[in-house]
Scaffold this active site. Structure first.
Site, short mmCIF file in Angstrom:
data_model
loop_
_atom_site.label_atom_id
_atom_site.label_comp_id
_atom_site.label_asym_id
_atom_site.label_seq_id
_atom_site.Cartn_x
_atom_site.Cartn_y
_atom_site.Cartn_z
N SER A 29 -35.92 -9.43 -37.44
CA SER A 29 -34.61 -9.39 -36.91
C SER A 29 -33.53 -9.80 -37.91
O SER A 29 -32.50 -10.04 -37.36
CB SER A 29 -34.61 -10.39 -35.64
OG SER A 29 -35.05 -11.59 -36.09
N HIS A 162 -3.78 9.73 -6.20
CA HIS A 162 -4.36 11.37 -6.26
C HIS A 162 -3.81 11.85 -7.70
O HIS A 162 -3.57 13.21 -7.71
CB HIS A 162 -4.44 12.01 -5.15
CG HIS A 162 -4.99 11.44 -3.87
ND1 HIS A 162 -6.14 11.50 -3.67
CD2 HIS A 162 -4.29 10.89 -2.97
CE1 HIS A 162 -6.29 10.89 -2.57
NE2 HIS A 162 -5.12 10.45 -2.04
N SER A 283 -2.07 13.94 -37.05
CA SER A 283 -3.13 15.15 -37.06
C SER A 283 -3.14 15.48 -38.63
O SER A 283 -1.99 15.59 -39.13
CB SER A 283 -2.70 15.95 -36.08
OG SER A 283 -3.49 17.19 -36.60
N ASN A 291 -0.85 10.55 -32.19
CA ASN A 291 -1.88 10.54 -31.16
C ASN A 291 -2.03 9.02 -30.83
O ASN A 291 -2.05 8.25 -31.51
CB ASN A 291 -3.29 11.17 -31.87
CG ASN A 291 -3.20 12.52 -32.05
OD1 ASN A 291 -2.34 13.35 -31.21
ND2 ASN A 291 -3.62 13.01 -33.10
N GLU A 296 -7.19 5.91 -26.75
CA GLU A 296 -8.23 6.45 -26.53
C GLU A 296 -9.40 6.04 -26.77
O GLU A 296 -10.63 6.06 -26.29
CB GLU A 296 -7.99 7.80 -27.50
CG GLU A 296 -6.90 8.67 -26.93
CD GLU A 296 -6.72 9.69 -27.89
OE1 GLU A 296 -7.16 11.06 -27.59
OE2 GLU A 296 -6.08 9.44 -28.74
N GLN A 328 -36.10 -10.14 -28.57
CA GLN A 328 -35.31 -9.85 -29.81
C GLN A 328 -34.36 -8.71 -29.57
O GLN A 328 -33.32 -8.57 -30.50
CB GLN A 328 -36.45 -9.66 -30.86
CG GLN A 328 -35.93 -9.54 -32.32
CD GLN A 328 -36.89 -9.65 -33.23
OE1 GLN A 328 -37.51 -10.85 -33.55
NE2 GLN A 328 -37.31 -8.69 -34.11
N1 ARG Z 1 -36.24 -13.39 -33.64
C1 ARG Z 1 -36.96 -13.93 -32.42
C2 ARG Z 1 -36.24 -13.42 -31.30
O1 ARG Z 1 -35.04 -13.06 -31.45
C3 ARG Z 1 -36.93 -15.41 -32.62
C4 ARG Z 1 -38.04 -15.86 -31.74
C5 ARG Z 1 -39.31 -15.43 -32.14
N2 ARG Z 1 -40.53 -16.28 -31.55
C6 ARG Z 1 -41.59 -15.70 -31.53
N3 ARG Z 1 -42.63 -16.46 -30.78
N4 ARG Z 1 -42.09 -14.94 -32.34
O2 ARG Z 1 -36.39 -13.55 -30.37
#
Ligand code: ARG
Length: 465
Positions: A29, A162, A283, A291, A296, A328
């Protein structure tokens, strides 16, 4: 057993083979949660101090940890921290770097905590800041609306139902309607913040820790109102993220509706406003085009914020207690909601005070749509006619006006009297759009005098917050 398997990972101990390369990337992540680093470091600082205060680690270990975290913070702020996918997430990246910077003491930071309570804490710290930023932008926008309302308190425009001309209103009154929407939005965020500002830290993985931690100490250091009551709840729920998104969605809906008006009003057909050039684009093929891109885009972007709310609700609905890796998946929708919301609010706060209002076009539209028909009916009621009968009489008057391509105020007195003898020459006073707005002179009404009073109250409400 290959004791080198996953040796770069803090959890490598029980593993006998390295993570599959695809799985490593699939489960990581850090590509998005690196953004949490200032909050992760803030949380770690407080945790380390608490561990020293309770005697779990020594003062000198705490000093070393704080020193290492400071170095990491500076590196990351300069964009020089090399985030590693092999280290999965922001938490393990920072911890691993800390240990390589300061040695043994770095390995003690994770005593009495888990990434589960760590990530929930980071997110709450992050969200608290974002709520404050969103409320500050909302406030700027509200102040802009009040300036515009004050400038155009007596400017007459057609009010619509309306999308048909209904009754004349003042432009100031119309702007104050948006002020009220945004005021409720801001109050919802304030309320949400109270529930965000509770500290998960100390819940550890799910059941708490056997170390003599002091959660009130950490909570105080981090500015949380209190530690979370229940460790299982603290690590597992993301309802605070959902709640924030359910505050963001109506804000976007309000901005989207307002955008729709701006787009219509800026068209040649309405011509009610001019958007300054700096908020528009041209444009590539049609040289005459200007525009209204900003409204928008705001209207368009509201879709993703609404979508994220639904996505997050769906993310939670199948999860048993306590933490699951599903969570996550909360970050990308949350970050995108925050970025979108702050961007849209900023664009609006910049643009609104710069709107140029074309009072002549609005007056013309208000005058030509039979918008004072209800005033004529009210006039007849004041002269003793029942409202339903008056409605009928005025309907006939509108018919005559339409057939002869005139406005109500252009009908002859004789024509009007042929519909009802109750009508006298004083009728022309109520048939003007000025007479109409001035007559709506009660609390919450559109009369310029009432608009100015409402602006004073609105400023007081902003100041009281
Ligand atoms: N990257 C994980 C999340 O965003 C952090 C927690 C991970 N915990 C675990 N037990 N793998 O949730």
């Amino acid at each position: 057993m290959t004791d080198k398997a996953n040796s770069d990972k803090p959890w490598s101990g029980r593993f006998t083979e390295s993570t599959d390369a695809f799985v490593e990337a699939f489960t990581a992540s850090v590509g998005f949660d690196w953004r949490l680093y200032p909050y992760d470091i803030e949380g770690s600082r407080a945790h380390a101090r608490m561990l020293a205060n309770t005697g779990v680690i020594s003062e000198s270990e705490c000093e070393a940890i704080l020193d290492g975290l400071e170095q990491i913070s500076q590196l990351a702020a300069k964009g020089e921290f090399d985030w590693s996918v092999a280290l999965e997430d922001v938490h393990m990246n920072i911890e691993s770097r800390l240990t390589s910077l300061i040695g043994e003491a770095g390995k003690k930071l994770h005593t009495g905590r888990s990434r589960n309570d760590q990530v929930a804490t980071d997110l709450r710290l992050y969200l608290r800041d974002q709520i404050d930023a969103a409320r500050a932008q909302l406030r700027r926008l509200q102040q802009g609306l009040l300036l515009l309302a004050e400038r155009e308190a007596a400017t007459i425009m057609p009010g619509f139902t309306h999308l048909q001309v209904a009754m004349p209103v003042t432009f100031g009154h119309h702007m104050l309607a948006w002020f009220e929407n945004l005021q409720r939005d801001s109050e919802r965020l304030r309320d949400c913040r109270r529930r965000v500002n509770i500290m998960p830290l100390g819940a550890a993985a799910l059941a708490g820790t056997s170390f003599p931690i002091d959660r009130h100490d950490t909570a105080r250091q981090l500015g949380f109102t209190a530690p979370a009551e229940n460790s299982l709840d603290a690590v597992s729920d993301r309802d605070f993220v959902i709640e924030f998104c359910s505050c963001a969605a109506p804000i976007q809906v309000h901005l989207s509706r307002f955008s729709e008006e701006l787009v219509l009003w800026a068209s040649a057909q309405f011509g009610f406003i001019d958007l300054p050039d700096r908020f528009c684009t041209g444009s590539s093929i049609m040289p005459q085009k200007k525009n209204p891109d900003v409204p928008e885009l705001v209207r368009g972007k509201s879709g993703r914020v609404i979508g994220h709310l639904v996505g997050l609700l769906t993310l939670m609905k199948g999860q048993p207690l306590a933490y699951n890796k599903d969570n996550q998946e909360d970050k990308e929708p949350l970050f995108d909601t925050v970025d979108t919301l702050l961007g849209c609010l900023r664009a609006f706060a910049d643009m609104i005070p710069a709107l140029e209002v074309r009072a002549d076009r609005m007056l013309e539209a208000a005058t030509s749509g039979y918008s004072t028909a209800t005033d004529l009916a009210d006039y007849l009621v004041r002269k003793g006619m029942a409202f339903r009968d008056a409605h009928e009489v005025v309907g006939s008057a509108v018919r005559i006006a339409i057939d002869s391509q005139r406005d109500l105020a252009q009908l002859e007195l004789d024509e009007l009297r042929s519909l009802s003898p109750l009508i006298d020459a004083d009728v022309f006073g109520v048939l003007t759009v000025e007479g109409s707005v001035n007559a709506r002179n009660h609390f919450g009404g559109t009369a310029p005098e009432r608009v100015r009073e409402a602006i004073v109250r609105a400023r007081e409400r902003l100041d009281a917050d």
